[in-house]
Design a protein around this motif. Structure first.
Motif, PDB file in Angstrom:
ATOM      1  N   ASP A  89       8.382  30.472  -0.035  1.00 57.09           N
ATOM      2  CA  ASP A  89       9.166  29.663   0.889  1.00 57.09           C
ATOM      3  C   ASP A  89       9.979  28.618   0.134  1.00 57.09           C
ATOM      4  OD1 ASP A  89       7.542  27.324   0.493  1.00 57.09           O
ATOM      5  OD2 ASP A  89       6.146  28.043   2.022  1.00 57.09           O
ATOM      6  N   ASP A  90      10.887  27.969   0.846  1.00 63.54           N
ATOM      7  CA  ASP A  90      11.797  27.001   0.226  1.00 63.54           C
ATOM      8  C   ASP A  90      11.085  25.804  -0.392  1.00 63.54           C
ATOM      9  OD1 ASP A  90      13.984  28.546   0.776  1.00 63.54           O
ATOM     10  OD2 ASP A  90      14.864  27.184   2.264  1.00 63.54           O
ATOM     11  N   SER A  91       9.858  25.516   0.056  1.00 65.23           N
ATOM     12  CA  SER A  91       9.108  24.386  -0.492  1.00 65.23           C
ATOM     13  C   SER A  91       8.331  24.750  -1.753  1.00 65.23           C
ATOM     14  CB  SER A  91       8.122  23.840   0.543  1.00 65.23           C
ATOM     15  OG  SER A  91       8.814  23.335   1.652  1.00 65.23           O
ATOM     16  N   GLY A  92       8.393  26.033  -2.143  1.00 69.96           N
ATOM     17  CA  GLY A  92       7.688  26.461  -3.350  1.00 69.96           C
ATOM     18  C   GLY A  92       6.356  27.126  -3.092  1.00 69.96           C
ATOM     19  N   GLY A  93       5.968  27.216  -1.835  1.00 68.65           N
ATOM     20  CA  GLY A  93       4.713  27.897  -1.511  1.00 68.65           C
ATOM     21  C   GLY A  93       4.848  29.401  -1.694  1.00 68.65           C
ATOM     22  N   THR A  94       3.756  30.044  -2.124  1.00 66.96           N
ATOM     23  CA  THR A  94       3.772  31.484  -2.359  1.00 66.96           C
ATOM     24  C   THR A  94       2.596  32.133  -1.653  1.00 66.96           C
ATOM     25  OG1 THR A  94       4.792  31.200  -4.532  1.00 66.96           O
ATOM     26  CG2 THR A  94       3.694  33.295  -4.127  1.00 66.96           C
ATOM     27  N   LEU A  95       2.885  33.230  -0.951  1.00 64.74           N
ATOM     28  CA  LEU A  95       1.853  34.039  -0.309  1.00 64.74           C
ATOM     29  C   LEU A  95       1.898  35.426  -0.939  1.00 64.74           C
ATOM     30  CD1 LEU A  95      -0.208  34.619   2.022  1.00 64.74           C
ATOM     31  CD2 LEU A  95       1.787  35.308   3.383  1.00 64.74           C
ATOM     32  N   PRO A 153      12.415  28.859   5.792  1.00 68.69           N
ATOM     33  CA  PRO A 153      13.149  29.935   5.124  1.00 68.69           C
ATOM     34  C   PRO A 153      12.389  30.433   3.897  1.00 68.69           C
ATOM     35  CG  PRO A 153      14.656  28.210   5.784  1.00 68.69           C
ATOM     36  CD  PRO A 153      13.271  27.687   6.049  1.00 68.69           C
ATOM     37  N   SER A 154      12.372  31.750   3.734  1.00 71.76           N
ATOM     38  CA  SER A 154      11.567  32.369   2.683  1.00 71.76           C
ATOM     39  C   SER A 154      12.285  33.580   2.099  1.00 71.76           C
ATOM     40  CB  SER A 154      10.214  32.811   3.244  1.00 71.76           C
ATOM     41  OG  SER A 154       9.486  31.720   3.762  1.00 71.76           O
ATOM     42  N   ILE A 155      11.797  34.009   0.945  1.00 72.86           N
ATOM     43  CA  ILE A 155      12.282  35.214   0.273  1.00 72.86           C
ATOM     44  C   ILE A 155      11.076  36.110   0.023  1.00 72.86           C
ATOM     45  CG2 ILE A 155      13.324  36.135  -1.829  1.00 72.86           C
ATOM     46  CD1 ILE A 155      14.926  33.529  -2.040  1.00 72.86           C
ATOM     47  N   ALA A 156      11.215  37.398   0.334  1.00 69.33           N
ATOM     48  CA  ALA A 156      10.133  38.355   0.121  1.00 69.33           C
ATOM     49  C   ALA A 156      10.591  39.452  -0.836  1.00 69.33           C
ATOM     50  CB  ALA A 156       9.712  38.973   1.448  1.00 69.33           C
ATOM     51  N   HIS A 157       9.660  39.942  -1.617  1.00 70.65           N
ATOM     52  CA  HIS A 157       9.873  41.133  -2.444  1.00 70.65           C
ATOM     53  C   HIS A 157       8.510  41.723  -2.738  1.00 70.65           C
ATOM     54  CE1 HIS A 157       8.613  39.370  -6.355  1.00 70.65           C
ATOM     55  NE2 HIS A 157       9.010  38.240  -5.774  1.00 70.65           N
ATOM     56  N   GLY A 158       8.491  42.893  -3.321  1.00 72.22           N
ATOM     57  CA  GLY A 158       7.191  43.482  -3.590  1.00 72.22           C
ATOM     58  C   GLY A 158       7.272  44.790  -4.333  1.00 72.22           C
ATOM     59  N   THR A 159       6.175  45.530  -4.220  1.00 71.39           N
ATOM     60  CA  THR A 159       6.017  46.790  -4.934  1.00 71.39           C
ATOM     61  C   THR A 159       5.189  47.741  -4.088  1.00 71.39           C
ATOM     62  OG1 THR A 159       6.004  45.561  -7.026  1.00 71.39           O
ATOM     63  CG2 THR A 159       5.198  47.822  -7.099  1.00 71.39           C
TER      64      THR A 159
END
Length: 124
Positions: free
Chosen positions: A57-63, A94-100
């Motif tokens: 997310d925009d605050s730097g949090g990661t899930l 607001p967030s950015i997602a990516h993966g595998t």
């Protein structure tokens, strides 16, 4: 186990949609549906056995979300086939997602394919 990239195996992000009418928890009130397709243009038959998502997310949090299969399935893609599906993420900002996606060929070779990055931006 060492996974290798399989040339010809790819993922497309077909659509990302904000769905404010969907139920979501109070701490993550913004649901987004995403539509993906896994394309097998290789000469190998591939079974998709797992996935890993990273949502920042925009605050730097990661899930980080990991699991077996894809939406409860382990799709088998013959050469030339595509598997399309949709699922969702709920976010707080607001967030950015990516993966595998992780798979295995019929010969037993562990393979992977990257899920392209996509943005989940709140409408103004």
């Amino acid at each position: 186990m060492r996974f290798e990239e399989l040339p010809g195996l790819s993922v497309s992000v077909d659509q990302v949609v904000y769905l404010p009418h969907m139920m979501a928890p109070p701490d993550k009130p913004h649901p987004f549906a995403y539509y993906l397709s896994i394309h097998n243009a290789s000469e190998e038959t591939v079974t998709i056995v797992g996935r890993k998502w990273i949502v920042k997310d925009d605050s730097g949090g990661t899930l980080v979300v990991e699991g077996d299969g894809v939406v409860g399935h382990t799709p088998v893609l013959q050469p030339g086939q595509t598997f399309s599906y949709n699922s969702y993420h709920v976010i707080s900002e607001p967030s950015i997602a990516h993966g595998t996606f992780f798979g295995q060929t019929d010969e037993g070779t562990p393979v992977y394919v990257r899920i392209p990055e996509f943005k989940m931006e709140l409408p103004e």
